[in-house]
Write a protein that holds these residues in place. Structure first.
Motif, mmCIF file in Angstrom:
data_model
loop_
_atom_site.group_PDB
_atom_site.id
_atom_site.type_symbol
_atom_site.label_atom_id
_atom_site.label_comp_id
_atom_site.label_asym_id
_atom_site.label_seq_id
_atom_site.Cartn_x
_atom_site.Cartn_y
_atom_site.Cartn_z
ATOM 1 N N CYS A 16 -21.302 -26.855 11.756
ATOM 2 C CA CYS A 16 -20.449 -26.982 12.834
ATOM 3 C C CYS A 16 -19.572 -25.533 12.130
ATOM 4 O O CYS A 16 -18.010 -26.103 11.969
ATOM 5 N N THR A 42 -14.788 -23.493 9.427
ATOM 6 C CA THR A 42 -15.671 -24.753 9.481
ATOM 7 C C THR A 42 -15.061 -25.416 10.159
ATOM 8 O O THR A 42 -13.754 -25.573 9.835
ATOM 9 N N LYS A 43 -15.525 -26.549 10.910
ATOM 10 C CA LYS A 43 -14.598 -27.673 11.742
ATOM 11 C C LYS A 43 -14.804 -29.018 11.035
ATOM 12 O O LYS A 43 -14.479 -29.817 11.648
ATOM 13 N N LYS A 44 -16.132 -28.649 9.857
ATOM 14 C CA LYS A 44 -15.848 -30.338 9.150
ATOM 15 C C LYS A 44 -16.268 -29.592 8.094
ATOM 16 O O LYS A 44 -16.764 -29.378 7.075
ATOM 17 N N HIS A 45 -15.487 -30.939 7.477
ATOM 18 C CA HIS A 45 -15.369 -31.403 5.912
ATOM 19 C C HIS A 45 -17.215 -31.031 4.841
ATOM 20 O O HIS A 45 -17.247 -30.408 3.894
ATOM 21 N N GLU A 46 -17.627 -32.031 5.825
ATOM 22 C CA GLU A 46 -18.718 -33.039 4.466
ATOM 23 C C GLU A 46 -19.778 -31.244 4.934
ATOM 24 O O GLU A 46 -20.745 -31.700 4.291
ATOM 25 N N SER A 47 -19.821 -30.628 5.362
ATOM 26 C CA SER A 47 -20.613 -29.281 5.942
ATOM 27 C C SER A 47 -19.794 -28.393 4.744
ATOM 28 O O SER A 47 -21.568 -27.251 4.893
ATOM 29 N N PRO A 88 -8.036 -29.511 12.259
ATOM 30 C CA PRO A 88 -8.548 -31.330 13.306
ATOM 31 C C PRO A 88 -7.858 -31.479 14.256
ATOM 32 O O PRO A 88 -6.576 -31.192 14.000
ATOM 33 N N ASP A 91 -3.918 -33.221 12.948
ATOM 34 C CA ASP A 91 -4.210 -33.002 11.290
ATOM 35 C C ASP A 91 -3.095 -34.052 10.588
ATOM 36 O O ASP A 91 -3.115 -33.745 9.485
ATOM 37 N N ASP A 102 -4.507 -32.958 6.908
ATOM 38 C CA ASP A 102 -5.334 -32.091 6.649
ATOM 39 C C ASP A 102 -5.186 -30.799 5.868
ATOM 40 O O ASP A 102 -4.037 -30.282 6.351
#
Length: 302
Positions: A16, A42-47, A88, A91, A102
């Motif tokens: 992402c 990056t659009k996703k923290h977990e990535s 996001p 946010d 965020d």
């Protein structure tokens, strides 16, 4: 720096991550100074741990960029890529007196949003540019308050472990324009506990802070806020002003006529000009006052 390896580029969509070629950091910083490099949003923290491991495995150096409001970046082609969080929607999520925010959220907008829901305490930050993550990293404050006072949890990606962690507020040291985060830790989100206060009362405080800023700071000009931290018991701006350095220039880099601790890009200043001006002013203060000024602005030399 350009990412050339096809394997890295092929892996980005699954993480992402959006690749922006030859991004100008002059366009992404409030000083409007800085060279070019590839930007990874990056659009996703977990990535993020996966992205960092990917860059590590191919030996690609990187730095984290927030809102770029307290940053002086070197000129030319930069020797590292830049990582940035995409904000996001939404946010910020409110639950009682708690605000889960965020790190990529705009600081001023979050202060206003919370105020409209009768949550105050951060009125002094309304005119501070940049993101919540940047404010958190430097423990931004003004007019007697600082954001660290309201922090209850911090979500971050640890540079040392490449892991996402959640820290309690008491696990973080918040001092004047300084925190205990490692320089390469990436702020992801923060949980704030804010005092209840009527919106009308908060709005009055915001108006007072805005008027103070309008009367003393070069709003509307390209700057990075205060260049130097205030030494204990004194003011960096006052010392610079007493030396008669308002208006001092190196190229288009200039000490503000309105606030001596704000250095502005009065046209097309480059990093070399601004660094030369900062060094000159710092040396003059040291020579006369025997005070070693410490940078508040973050400097990324190419």
């Amino acid at each position: 720096m350009r990412i050339e390896d096809a394997k890295i580029i092929a892996a980005l969509p699954e993480l992402c991550v959006e690749l922006r070629r030859d991004a100008s950091l002059a366009e992404l910083t409030s000083l409007a100074i800085g060279g070019t490099t590839d930007l990874l949003r990056t659009k996703k923290h977990e990535s993020i741990p996966g992205l960092l491991n990917l860059l590590d495995s191919y030996g690609v150096p990187h730095r984290f960029l927030g809102g770029g409001s307290n940053l002086l970046v070197g000129d030319g082609e930069l020797p590292w890529v830049v990582l940035q969080l995409a904000s996001p929607d939404p946010d910020v999520v409110l639950e009682g007196n708690f605000a889960q925010v965020d790190a990529a959220a705009d600081l001023g907008r979050i202060v206003t949003y919370c105020a409209k829901h009768d949550l105050g305490g951060m009125e002094g930050l309304i005119g501070v540019p940049g993101t919540v993550g940047g404010a958190l990293r430097m423990n931004a404050g003004a007019y007697g308050m600082q954001i660290g006072s309201y922090v209850r949890e911090v979500k971050l990606c640890r540079a040392a472990t490449r892991q996402i962690e959640i820290l309690r507020g008491e696990q973080v040291s918040f001092e004047y324009r300084h925190t205990s985060f490692a320089p390469d830790d990436m702020m992801l989100a923060v949980k704030l506990e804010l005092p209840s206060k009527p919106y009308r009362e908060i709005l009055q405080g915001i108006r007072i802070c805005n008027e103070k800023r309008r009367s003393s700071q070069p709003l509307g000009q390209k700057s990075a806020g205060c260049i130097f931290k205030n030494p204990p018991g004194t003011s960096a701006g006052r010392m610079i002003d007493e030396l008669g350095l308002k208006g001092l220039s190196v190229g288009d880099a200039r000490v503000s006529d309105r606030h001596a601790n704000f250095f502005v890009n009065a046209g097309n200043a480059n990093a070399k000009d601004m660094l030369s001006l900062i060094s000159d002013v710092r040396e003059r203060v040291r020579s006369v006052f025997d005070v070693e000024l410490e940078h508040e602005v973050v400097i990324w030399n190419a």
